[in-house]
Structures are given as C-alpha cells and as structure tokens.
Write an enzyme that holds these catalytic residues in place. Structure first.
Site, PDB file in Angstrom:
ATOM      1  N   GLU A   1     -11.327   4.235  -0.938  1.00 35.61           N
ATOM      2  CA  GLU A   1     -11.740   4.533   0.436  1.00 35.61           C
ATOM      3  C   GLU A   1     -12.582   5.802   0.517  1.00 35.61           C
ATOM      4  O   GLU A   1     -12.244   6.833  -0.057  1.00 35.61           O
ATOM      5  CB  GLU A   1     -10.521   4.668   1.376  1.00 35.61           C
ATOM      6  CG  GLU A   1      -9.413   5.572   0.880  1.00 35.61           C
ATOM      7  CD  GLU A   1      -8.359   4.815   0.124  1.00 35.61           C
ATOM      8  OE1 GLU A   1      -8.631   3.748  -0.421  1.00 35.61           O
ATOM      9  OE2 GLU A   1      -7.212   5.305   0.059  1.00 35.61           O
TER      10      GLU A   1
ATOM     11  N   ASP B   1      -3.252  -2.997  -2.433  1.00 36.82           N
ATOM     12  CA  ASP B   1      -4.312  -1.991  -2.455  1.00 36.82           C
ATOM     13  C   ASP B   1      -4.197  -1.166  -3.739  1.00 36.82           C
ATOM     14  O   ASP B   1      -3.133  -1.099  -4.360  1.00 36.82           O
ATOM     15  CB  ASP B   1      -4.190  -1.066  -1.238  1.00 36.82           C
ATOM     16  CG  ASP B   1      -5.396  -0.135  -1.106  1.00 36.82           C
ATOM     17  OD1 ASP B   1      -5.235   0.955  -0.536  1.00 36.82           O
ATOM     18  OD2 ASP B   1      -6.490  -0.495  -1.586  1.00 36.82           O
ATOM     19  N   ASN B   2      -5.296  -0.540  -4.150  1.00 37.13           N
ATOM     20  CA  ASN B   2      -5.304   0.466  -5.217  1.00 37.13           C
ATOM     21  C   ASN B   2      -4.919  -0.032  -6.607  1.00 37.13           C
ATOM     22  O   ASN B   2      -4.352   0.727  -7.407  1.00 37.13           O
ATOM     23  CB  ASN B   2      -4.375   1.628  -4.859  1.00 37.13           C
ATOM     24  CG  ASN B   2      -4.592   2.149  -3.483  1.00 37.13           C
ATOM     25  OD1 ASN B   2      -3.707   2.052  -2.628  1.00 37.13           O
ATOM     26  ND2 ASN B   2      -5.769   2.697  -3.233  1.00 37.13           N
TER      27      ASN B   2
ATOM     28  N   LYS C   1       2.730   3.358  -5.762  1.00 43.47           N
ATOM     29  CA  LYS C   1       2.188   2.354  -6.693  1.00 43.47           C
ATOM     30  C   LYS C   1       3.206   1.896  -7.731  1.00 43.47           C
ATOM     31  O   LYS C   1       3.155   0.762  -8.187  1.00 43.47           O
ATOM     32  CB  LYS C   1       0.917   2.875  -7.365  1.00 43.47           C
ATOM     33  CG  LYS C   1      -0.101   3.443  -6.372  1.00 43.47           C
ATOM     34  CD  LYS C   1      -0.306   2.540  -5.146  1.00 43.47           C
ATOM     35  CE  LYS C   1      -0.964   3.287  -4.008  1.00 43.47           C
ATOM     36  NZ  LYS C   1      -0.890   2.543  -2.723  1.00 43.47           N
TER      37      LYS C   1
ATOM     38  N   ASP D   1       0.828  -1.203   0.000  1.00 40.87           N
ATOM     39  CA  ASP D   1       0.000   0.000   0.000  1.00 40.87           C
ATOM     40  C   ASP D   1       0.861   1.251   0.000  1.00 40.87           C
ATOM     41  O   ASP D   1       0.487   2.301   0.530  1.00 40.87           O
ATOM     42  CB  ASP D   1      -0.940   0.010   1.213  1.00 40.87           C
ATOM     43  CG  ASP D   1      -2.036   1.048   1.077  1.00 40.87           C
ATOM     44  OD1 ASP D   1      -2.614   1.437   2.121  1.00 40.87           O
ATOM     45  OD2 ASP D   1      -2.304   1.497  -0.053  1.00 40.87           O
TER      46      ASP D   1
HETATM   47  O1  LIG Z   1      -0.655   7.112  -3.282  1.00 38.08           O
HETATM   48  C1  LIG Z   1      -1.194   6.369  -2.461  1.00 38.08           C
HETATM   49  N1  LIG Z   1      -0.492   5.697  -1.535  1.00 38.08           N
HETATM   50  C2  LIG Z   1       0.921   5.927  -1.441  1.00 38.08           C
HETATM   51  C3  LIG Z   1       1.337   5.642  -0.027  1.00 38.08           C
HETATM   52  C4  LIG Z   1       2.509   6.038   0.403  1.00 38.08           C
HETATM   53  C5  LIG Z   1       2.931   5.794   1.805  1.00 38.08           C
HETATM   54  O2  LIG Z   1       3.919   4.773   1.801  1.00 38.08           O
HETATM   55  C6  LIG Z   1       5.113   5.288   2.357  1.00 38.08           C
HETATM   56  N2  LIG Z   1       6.250   4.560   1.770  1.00 38.08           N
HETATM   57  C7  LIG Z   1       6.807   3.557   2.510  1.00 38.08           C
HETATM   58  C8  LIG Z   1       7.864   2.833   2.004  1.00 38.08           C
HETATM   59  C9  LIG Z   1       8.364   3.128   0.728  1.00 38.08           C
HETATM   60  O3  LIG Z   1       9.345   2.476   0.258  1.00 38.08           O
HETATM   61  C10 LIG Z   1       7.766   4.163  -0.001  1.00 38.08           C
HETATM   62  C11 LIG Z   1       6.700   4.878   0.533  1.00 38.08           C
HETATM   63  C12 LIG Z   1       5.057   6.776   2.106  1.00 38.08           C
HETATM   64  O4  LIG Z   1       5.922   7.489   2.957  1.00 38.08           O
HETATM   65  C13 LIG Z   1       3.596   7.039   2.400  1.00 38.08           C
HETATM   66  O5  LIG Z   1       3.331   7.089   3.787  1.00 38.08           O
HETATM   67  C14 LIG Z   1      -2.659   6.218  -2.446  1.00 38.08           C
HETATM   68  C15 LIG Z   1      -3.396   7.148  -3.154  1.00 38.08           C
HETATM   69  C16 LIG Z   1      -4.783   7.067  -3.153  1.00 38.08           C
HETATM   70  N3  LIG Z   1      -5.513   8.041  -3.891  1.00 38.08           N
HETATM   71  O6  LIG Z   1      -6.770   7.975  -3.963  1.00 38.08           O
HETATM   72  O7  LIG Z   1      -4.880   8.955  -4.487  1.00 38.08           O
HETATM   73  C17 LIG Z   1      -5.458   6.066  -2.449  1.00 38.08           C
HETATM   74  C18 LIG Z   1      -4.714   5.122  -1.744  1.00 38.08           C
HETATM   75  O8  LIG Z   1      -5.325   4.109  -1.046  1.00 38.08           O
HETATM   76  C19 LIG Z   1      -3.317   5.187  -1.741  1.00 38.08           C
HETATM   77  O9  LIG Z   1      -2.631   4.208  -1.057  1.00 38.08           O
HETATM   78 MG   LIG Z   2      -3.931   2.586  -0.527  1.00 39.58          MG
END
Ligand SMILES: O=C(NC/C=C/[C@H]1O[C@@H](n2ccc(=O)cc2)[C@H](O)[C@@H]1O)c1cc([N+](=O)[O-])cc(O)c1O
Ligand SMILES: [Mg+2]
Length: 214
Positions: free
Chosen positions: A199, A169-170, A144, A141
C-alpha cells in the site's frame, strides 16, 4: 500526550470526508496515507482487487481478521447486499474505538460487527456467539504468523464450505510464507496470486485468493 496515528487518521476522515459517504472516507484515508503518514491499510491498489473479489463472491457471511482502523472494513461493507452477516475481529481496544468511529462516519455501522479479541480465541466462538455455520468470504489482514494457524482453525471448526473464498493480504510483504506454502500445496484449496504493491509504495506485494474445495 502525543496522539496516535489511528487518532490522526480519524481526524483526517472527520475533516475531509462526507458523513455517510463510504467513498469519501476511503479517499480521505488514502489521501492521509499518501500525503501525511503511511499506515498499514490495504490501500487503493490492493483495495480494488479486494472490491472485485467481494463483488464476484457476493457473500452472505463475511469475516475479516484485523480491523485496524476499519479501512478495508468500509471497503467490504459498502459492497455487501442487505442482510449480509459481516464480522471483523480486532485485538487492540484502541483500534476498536477508532475503527467503530470510522465505520460509523461512513454510515456502515449497521452492516458490520466489530468484535474485540484474538482470532485464536474468537474463531471457535463464531457458531455459538454469532450463529454462523460457514463463512462465504474471509479477508486475512492481521498478524502474518497467524494466517496459517487460523486457516487450520477454520477447517477444524467446520467454518468452511465448498466454495468458501479466503483472500490474504501481504503474502509477499511482510510475507506469510508458511501460509502460502500451505494453500498452494494443499489439495483442499485452489489458490491464485494477484500481484500488486505494498500500500502507498512501489514495493512488490500481492493478495492470495484460495477457494476451499472440500
Ligand atoms: O503487520 C501488518 N498487519 C498486522 C495487522 C494487525 C492488526 O490486526 C489486529 N489483530 C486482530 C486480531 C488478531 O487476532 C490479531 C491481531 C491487530 O490488533 C492490528 O490492528 C502489516 C504490515 C505491513 N507492512 O508494510 O509492514 C503492511 C500491511 O498491509 C500489514 O497488514
Ligand atoms: Mg495488510
């Protein structure tokens, strides 16, 4: 200066939830996201699917990529048997700070280790740093565009065993097309899509469950 959304989410948990009660922490965050500010937690609809997969797998080792504020971390940790090894990776130190407080508020701090860093750096360290041989369950999660490189990294590092379950997810929104193409066409995985919605919205999204067959 203005607070951040994760800080406001933590405040909502501290105001609305009961200390030591994971269900109330989950409800407080869902309420905050429905009535105050949308946030990218897996949410209640996809969260119920996550719950059912975790319960079915009943894993001894768990990895979550993308802690964010700890919502799915709490959902997963509350279902785990005692002695389960659960690690969650978070890149943003500010999110690490908030997530650790939300996880502690739920009383689950002894069930999970929040590790700061990037998946690309940390996945190869799982064996030496945490004594993990393979993961029974992995929840993706995070960014992406990291889903595909990271599943390949799991394979290269020998972190998957026959029956390891990956839940992403997603896969529709924002989408992970290359990851989907890989797990659905690779003979090494048995993949299944769980339709749901993004969500707290009516936008189509869903979870992809992939079982490693090798
Ligand atoms: O972009 C999304 N998620 C990216 C999540 C990123 C998280 O993962 C961490 N991370 C931790 C470890 C790593 O290696 C890299 C990042 C980042 O620091 C952040 O906390 C997203 C976007 C939407 N949306 O509707 O736009 C909906 C969703 O459910 C999503 O999950
Ligand atoms: Mg997500």
């Amino acid at each position: 200066t203005r607070s951040t959304r994760p800080q406001r989410m933590l405040k909502a948990v501290q105001k609305k939830a009961t200390k030591g009660d994971p269900e109330s922490v989950i409800s407080a965050i869902d309420y905050f996201c429905k009535h105050s500010e949308w946030a990218m937690n897996v949410g209640d609809e996809k969260g119920s699917i996550l719950d059912s997969v975790v319960t079915e797998v009943n894993p001894s080792t768990v990895l979550e990529l993308g802690t964010y504020c700890g919502y799915s971390t709490v959902r997963i940790a509350r279902l785990l048997s005692p002695g389960t090894k659960f690690i969650t990776l978070e890149f943003n130190p500010a999110n690490v700070t908030i997530a650790r407080q939300i996880i502690a508020y739920a009383g689950l701090q002894d069930k999970v280790t929040v590790v700061e860093g990037s998946s690309g750096d940390l996945i190869p360290q799982m064996k030496e740093r945490f004594g993990i041989t393979t993961f029974d369950f992995i929840f993706l999660d995070h960014w992406k565009d990291r889903y595909l490189p990271d599943i390949k990294l799991f394979e290269e590092c020998g972190l998957l065993r026959k029956g390891s379950v990956l839940l992403a997810d997603n896969v529709i929104c924002p989408g992970a097309p290359e990851y989907l193409e890989y797990v659905r066409n690779s003979p090494r995985y048995e993949s299944r899509y769980y339709p749901a919605h993004l969500e707290y919205t009516k936008v189509e999204d869903g979870l992809e469950k992939s079982v490693f067959l090798e």
